[in-house]
Design a protein around this motif. Sequence first.
Motif, PDB file in Angstrom:
ATOM      1  N   ARG A  94      52.109  39.215  36.614  1.00 31.73           N
ATOM      2  CA  ARG A  94      52.561  37.841  36.368  1.00 31.73           C
ATOM      3  C   ARG A  94      53.795  37.588  37.207  1.00 31.73           C
ATOM      4  NH1 ARG A  94      55.392  35.917  30.717  1.00 31.73           N
ATOM      5  NH2 ARG A  94      56.276  33.955  31.498  1.00 31.73           N
ATOM      6  N   LYS A 102      48.926  37.781  43.245  1.00 32.20           N
ATOM      7  CA  LYS A 102      47.822  36.848  43.494  1.00 32.20           C
ATOM      8  C   LYS A 102      48.340  35.517  44.020  1.00 32.20           C
ATOM      9  CE  LYS A 102      44.674  38.681  39.962  1.00 32.20           C
ATOM     10  NZ  LYS A 102      43.884  38.365  38.752  1.00 32.20           N
ATOM     11  N   ASP A 111      44.203  32.421  41.735  1.00 29.87           N
ATOM     12  CA  ASP A 111      43.471  33.424  40.970  1.00 29.87           C
ATOM     13  C   ASP A 111      42.927  34.540  41.857  1.00 29.87           C
ATOM     14  OD1 ASP A 111      43.848  32.084  38.563  1.00 29.87           O
ATOM     15  OD2 ASP A 111      42.117  30.780  38.911  1.00 29.87           O
ATOM     16  N   SER A 112      43.340  34.588  43.116  1.00 28.31           N
ATOM     17  CA  SER A 112      42.785  35.558  44.068  1.00 28.31           C
ATOM     18  C   SER A 112      43.859  36.538  44.513  1.00 28.31           C
ATOM     19  CB  SER A 112      42.214  34.840  45.294  1.00 28.31           C
ATOM     20  OG  SER A 112      41.233  33.903  44.929  1.00 28.31           O
TER      21      SER A 112
END
Length: 449
Positions: free
Chosen positions: A323, A371, A374-375
């Motif tokens: 995160r 990331k 979302d990648s």
Amino acid sequence: MTVSKEIVRLRLYLLCLTGDMAGLFLSFLAANYLVLGALWGEPGKPHGLIMFAMLAPLYAILGVQGGAYGIHSFENSRRGIVRALLALAQAALLMLLIIYFGKIAEKLSRLTLLMGLGLSAVAITLVRFAIARLGVTLLGEVPHLTAVILDGVAISTAPHMTVIEAKAADLHPERHDAAMAERLAAAVGMAERVIVACPLDRMDDWSIALKSLAARGEIVVPELLRFAPARIDEMDGQPTIVVAGGPFQFRDRIIKRLFDITVAGAASILLSPVLIAAALAVKLTSPGPILFRQPRIGRDARAFSILKFRSMRSDVTDLKADRLTARDDDRLTPVGRFLRRTSIDELPQLFNVLIGDMSIVGPRPHAAAAKAGDSLYWEVDARYWERHCIKPGMTGLAQVRGHRGATDHHQDLIDRLQSDLEYVTRWSILRDIRIIVATIGVLVHHKAY
């Protein structure tokens, strides 16, 4: 303990240079003795010593520039000898010009000069034979410069090459992730030329994988044998396509490393009051360690522990960067928020620079789990691994252009990747200096949180 190729090469440079200087000095002393009957020349006319003093710096400069020194002498002693003799001949011609225009020819013995040059040629030849024979004993581990990866295609190789079976080494180029990049770097070790023999349908994947290395990457293309003019390079008569060039020559790496050590050492001393104050503030305001260590992807995709002042509560520290930090992040301590906003939390990376994990200027190091949207980063752009062919930096071209902070969208990563690749391909020490100066103006910025 594995010795880095930079250390081996630096030792070899120094060993060859010391041997050559000693050989030149003794050669001209011997010439003095053979021609004049005295080691130090005639009174008031120290012919050999003057010639050595004029020749030695010229030879050293031309030898370094012409490739007479370096680790390649272990693989091809004859080439090293030829280049050394060529540098000696060029230095002799320049010395003759200096003697002519300086009008000192009448003070020097021509026979001593010829005798000294002849003995010097013999001496530098013997130095290279001795180093080639005793290199491993004198230098420690000497790496193979060429690694050949066999991925379903068998080709002939030479004894001085390291041969790697892709399957046995668990190398799967179609997996464009950090684990694969790290395994590849570990498999090729200190090689500076990595050659892959693979089927046509796997060349694209290998081309991407090789770009993460600091080494030159090539792919064997047997089909090019019928098109000799199209040959880009070759290995034992087999044509290869060069898909990764390796960004810096060895001389460039020496310059950049010396620059890093100088800047990081000076900054550590000048900023020591700030470092001490920040360390005390972190320690006194929240429980837990002063420094935060997190695995990051470095040069050749090898993992290293980056150092920062801890800015989050120790019970919610994100070691894997699952995160990314966001604005108004509830994990940040009050002191940590200030440290991040002013970029002071990054200062411990000066020690990463001093130990060799990082550079002052370069692409910022990322965590493997980071990331964009979302990648994962390498899923966004196939060029991502190209930025790992050099050491990551405390600051970089992307940062001074404003491409920093969270990567909420794919374009956030692509923007900084463009700058990183521009830096890799157009590096200069002057550009490093300009980036450092520009960084001072963006230490506090709206994306620091």
